[in-house]
Scaffold this motif. Sequence first.
Motif, short mmCIF file in Angstrom:
data_model
loop_
_atom_site.label_atom_id
_atom_site.label_comp_id
_atom_site.label_asym_id
_atom_site.label_seq_id
_atom_site.Cartn_x
_atom_site.Cartn_y
_atom_site.Cartn_z
N GLU A 191 0.77 -0.98 -0.15
CA GLU A 191 -0.09 0.12 0.00
C GLU A 191 0.96 1.37 0.02
O GLU A 191 0.49 2.22 -0.77
CB GLU A 191 -0.88 0.06 1.23
N ARG A 194 2.26 1.55 -3.44
CA ARG A 194 1.57 2.10 -4.36
C ARG A 194 1.33 3.85 -4.03
O ARG A 194 0.92 4.44 -5.01
CB ARG A 194 0.10 1.30 -4.21
N GLU A 195 0.88 3.93 -2.89
CA GLU A 195 0.83 5.53 -2.56
C GLU A 195 1.96 6.20 -3.05
O GLU A 195 1.79 7.30 -3.41
CB GLU A 195 0.69 5.79 -0.94
N GLN A 197 3.95 5.36 -5.52
CA GLN A 197 4.01 5.64 -7.10
C GLN A 197 2.79 6.57 -7.63
O GLN A 197 3.23 7.16 -8.51
CB GLN A 197 3.56 4.08 -7.70
N GLU A 198 1.89 6.66 -6.83
CA GLU A 198 0.81 7.61 -7.10
C GLU A 198 1.04 8.99 -6.88
O GLU A 198 0.81 9.97 -7.85
CB GLU A 198 -0.64 7.30 -6.46
N ALA A 199 1.79 9.22 -5.70
CA ALA A 199 2.31 10.70 -5.53
C ALA A 199 3.48 10.93 -6.66
O ALA A 199 3.20 12.11 -7.03
CB ALA A 199 3.16 10.48 -4.29
N LYS A 201 3.49 10.05 -9.67
CA LYS A 201 2.71 10.34 -10.86
C LYS A 201 2.08 11.52 -10.74
O LYS A 201 2.00 12.37 -11.94
CB LYS A 201 1.54 9.25 -11.41
N LYS A 202 1.59 12.10 -9.80
CA LYS A 202 0.82 13.38 -9.65
C LYS A 202 2.07 14.45 -9.74
O LYS A 202 1.71 15.36 -10.33
CB LYS A 202 0.19 13.43 -8.40
N GLU A 205 2.91 14.67 -13.31
CA GLU A 205 1.83 15.44 -14.02
C GLU A 205 2.10 16.87 -13.65
O GLU A 205 1.70 17.65 -14.65
CB GLU A 205 0.52 14.73 -13.82
#
Length: 215
Positions: A191, A194-195, A197-199, A201-202, A205
Amino acid sequence: VYQHILSFLRQSAMGKSSSSSSSYSHKVGVDEEERKVLDLSMERLETVSVEDIRLLPTVFNVDLSLNLMVRLPKGFTSLTHIVRLNLSSNGLEELPEDFGNLSSLQRLDLSNNSLKALPLSFANLTHLKWLDLQSNLWEKGAFIPVDVAVTPNSDSDDKDYKDCAKRVLKFVADKKQKVEKTRAKSKRKREKEREAQEALKKEQEKERKKKEKEL
């Protein structure tokens, strides 16, 4: 033979009998606690019909010893009314993962098989008071130490088998707890990854949009 025995039991439950099934009446009896016994031992069975046994809810003691079952049939663990179960001398290689669903078990004989491990759900057999695990392949498996799995000798009395039940249940419960902690730790790690990786990506972006504005 199996079908004749079941037929006899059904007819007995309805207060009926027949000459065609009476020759198998010695297969039906009661144990010392006046529980009905289904004795299918020494029948060279490779499997049994779970559906047929389920139709006999008053049979709490099932003896399937000295047969040819390498594994239990699908759905066997749904027979939650069984209190005593003898599966000795079958050549069983494994138990189903949900074996612990047989939550009413108080006495269990798994001796003289080819088991190397017990499923973690075995810890759910909290009513188990008597257990025989002798003469399996524990020494070849990494799951359960031999001194935990077996009783002192083949002439052990009831106290030794009762102690075996307590010892094994505690061992498997501890093992299950450790496994669950490891799984929970691995889950938290995944988890967090994943968090992260999401951070990332943000952030990427955000940087992309910033560069677009600059252009």
